[in-house]
Design an enzyme around this catalytic site. Structure first.
Site, short mmCIF file in Angstrom:
data_model
loop_
_atom_site.label_atom_id
_atom_site.label_comp_id
_atom_site.label_asym_id
_atom_site.label_seq_id
_atom_site.Cartn_x
_atom_site.Cartn_y
_atom_site.Cartn_z
N VAL A 230 20.63 25.52 11.50
CA VAL A 230 19.50 24.94 10.80
C VAL A 230 18.39 24.65 11.81
O VAL A 230 18.60 23.92 12.79
CB VAL A 230 19.92 23.65 10.07
N HIS A 503 33.29 12.29 23.86
CA HIS A 503 33.20 11.35 22.75
C HIS A 503 31.76 10.85 22.58
O HIS A 503 31.52 9.63 22.59
CB HIS A 503 34.12 10.15 22.97
#
Length: 575
Positions: A230, A503
């Site tokens: 996108v 993370h």
């Protein structure tokens, strides 16, 4: 014009859950767009399925290219240039759950009570526990803390099957006064335990495998486009009405009643900023018109800072035939430094550090700050061009207390390493770092296999030769004894060796209405615009004290219920 009710941008852990839950309503037309490759369950690569993930998470075909980051914040008064290093982020259906270490822990109840205390109503431990239960099918434990019929099977490799290396470290931890906890997701206190994993029958179970199964894919109202990035969001005034694509054979623009960004904590804020939602001055620097000035977009980025202590593993203590897993044992403890909460530190006992023969002979204690204070990381645009990777500064160790905890933790690991049970199965301990050299050798290639096969054979040879090779080829840098004897040297090592553990989170965080840096509200809706939500690790108000995959899936289940309009999922219900 192609239109849908909901467009989900990103088919990772959150996107897979959302696509399944939202398309369960046959009247809702759902489009899932994923930049990476598809992973149909009947054509899953062996490396993806493997209990040992080391041949998946470093495969360039599964990663975002050209993504480089800075990790540690500059030392006070330092003028040294900051070094960019490659940072692996999944670019494949299922996202990180398709290539990660398969850890499936929740963090602690206090993490989510802290979210609520930060002004995010409805996200306390009591509120999120039903959704953790909804995700999982725990194969070992039941009761009020566990789910029994979720889509993700959760199991543990119990200590009877641990190899000699893990068993020896566990014995050293017991000698040091730590309790054995059979269920890390059921007893939130200090101790050592078998790590919970999203795995069954020695095979990975990812979010896409579980939530985008054949039956779900067959729904006529669900469309899945992979290999599609996108470029930006489409706005009509301050309402998001669709997305712009750049993919052969697909329309350049697709419209929807609502768009959900689930592209991860690095890509979701980048998409927002390219589309005119973010810090106004930064957007104008890149010639981007401001749709909504949200200063918090890309700010508050967090990671779990880590260091490691490694050693040579003697014959007989290495990975055994019982499992392909390389990390079976965890150690959680409380540092009590700087007002840190209980259980703020975590250590993974790693019995195999890479796929190659040298990796089979090197074990580590990999420590990370489970609950960091540093929250000064940032994602910015390098360019308005959607093809350009964002600029990412994690700024780990910006809070001195995180550095102090890693230094203290290194000494604790050294004390465990020095106990007789560990010395009996290991030798030549050394401070380890995930350097560029290590990363290059860990990449899959025939050359790396040949080189490591030869080196591994030499390491198994005479002890004097091994010690020379360990010092000159494997380790390098300061020795363990030198770091333990010199505070300044240890501080320098921690700053130089500290890396994240993949993370990234908190860069579009949820917050109260009066929080000027909150990007999303309690329902993950982007402030200042309509028709747009973010659902991934970027919305976390503060990083949980554990791996992020399970909390991300929990959040997706919870927001899916909000989008569908269901009441809060009752604790007694099942998936």
């Amino acid at each position: 014009m192609t239109t849908f009710d909901t467009i989900i941008v990103g088919g990772g852990s959150a996107g897979s859950v959302l696509a399944n839950r939202l398309s369960a309503d046959p009247s809702r037309r759902v489009l899932l767009c994923e930049a990476g490759a598809d992973l149909p369950n009947d054509r899953l690569p062996a490396a993806i399925l493997d209990s040992y993930p080391g041949t998946a998470y470093l495969n360039p075909a599964y990663l975002w290219p050209e993504l480089r980051v800075t990790t540690v914040a500059p030392a006070p008064g330092s003028s040294e240039p900051r070094k960019l290093r490659k940072y692996e982020q999944a670019r494949i259906l299922g996202g990180g759950s398709s290539i990660n270490g398969q850890f499936f822990n929740r963090g602690a109840p206090s993490d989510y009570d802290d979210w609520q205390a930060r002004g995010v109503a409805g996200w306390s431990w009591e509120d999120v526990l039903p959704y953790f239960r909804k995700v999982e099918r725990d194969l070992d434990f039941d009761g009020p803390l566990h789910g029994s019929s979720g889509r993700i099977p959760v199991r543990r490799i119990h200590r009877e099957a641990w190899p000699g290396h893990a068993t020896a470290i566990a014995a050293a931890l017991a000698e040091s006064g730590y309790d054995y906890l059979p269920d890390q997701n059921g007893e939130f206190r200090d101790g050592y335990f078998p790590i919970a994993i999203s795995n069954v029958d020695e095979k990975r179970v990812s979010a896409s495998m579980a939530y985008l199964d054949d039956k779900t894919r067959a729904r006529p109202n669900l469309t899945i486009w992979t290999g599609v990035e996108v470029a930006s969001l489409v706005f009509d005034g301050r309402r998001c009405v669709g997305v712009r694509l750049d993919a052969p054979g697909l329309p350049p623009e697709v419209r929807a009643n609502e768009v959900v960004l689930s592209a991860g904590a690095l890509q979701s804020p980048a998409i927002l900023m390219r589309s005119g939602v973010g810090p106004a001055a930064h957007l104008r620097e890149h010639g981007i018109g401001v749709v909504a000035a949200l200063e918090g977009v890309g700010r508050h980025l967090m990671e779990h800072p880590s260091i490691a202590l490694a050693s040579f593993i003697r014959r007989g203590a290495r990975i055994n035939a019982a499992t392909r897993r390389h990390i079976m044992t965890g150690w959680r403890y409380s540092s009590r430094i700087g007002g840190a909460p209980a259980g703020d530190m975590f250590v993974s006992i790693v019995t195999k550090t890479s796929w190659h023969a040298v990796g089979e002979r090197i074990g580590t204690m990999l420590m990370y700050v489970n609950k960091p204070f540093s929250n000064a990381g940032e994602v910015r645009l390098a360019s308005s061009d959607w093809r350009a990777a964002p600029e990412v500064d994690f700024n780990m160790l910006a809070d001195e207390r995180d550095l102090e905890r890693l230094m203290d933790g290194f000494r604790r690991m050294a004390a465990v390493q020095a106990l007789a049970s560990v010395r009996a199965v290991t030798d030549d301990p050394f401070p380890a770092s995930y350097s560029e050299k290590v990363r290059q050798v860990a990449m899959l290639s025939p050359r790396n296999k040949l080189v490591t096969d030869v080196l591994a054979a030499l390491l198994d040879g005479p002890a004097p030769l091994r010690r020379v090779l360990m010092r000159k080829v494997i380790a390098g840098g300061a020795t363990l004894a030198e770091l333990l004897a010199d505070e300044a040297a240890l501080r320098a090592f921690v700053r130089g060796a500290c890396v994240g553990v993949w993370h990234p989170s908190c860069s579009c965080r949820m917050g109260a209405a009066d929080d000027p840096l909150a990007v999303t509200d309690h329902a993950a809706r982007v402030r200042g615009v309509d028709g747009l939500r973010v659902v991934d690790a970027s919305i976390f108000p503060h990083i949980p004290s554990g791996n992020l995959n399970f909390p991300v899936m929990m959040a997706a289940e919870k927001v899916a219920d909000m989008m569908i309009g269901q009441p809060r999922f009752a604790a007694a219900q099942t998936a």
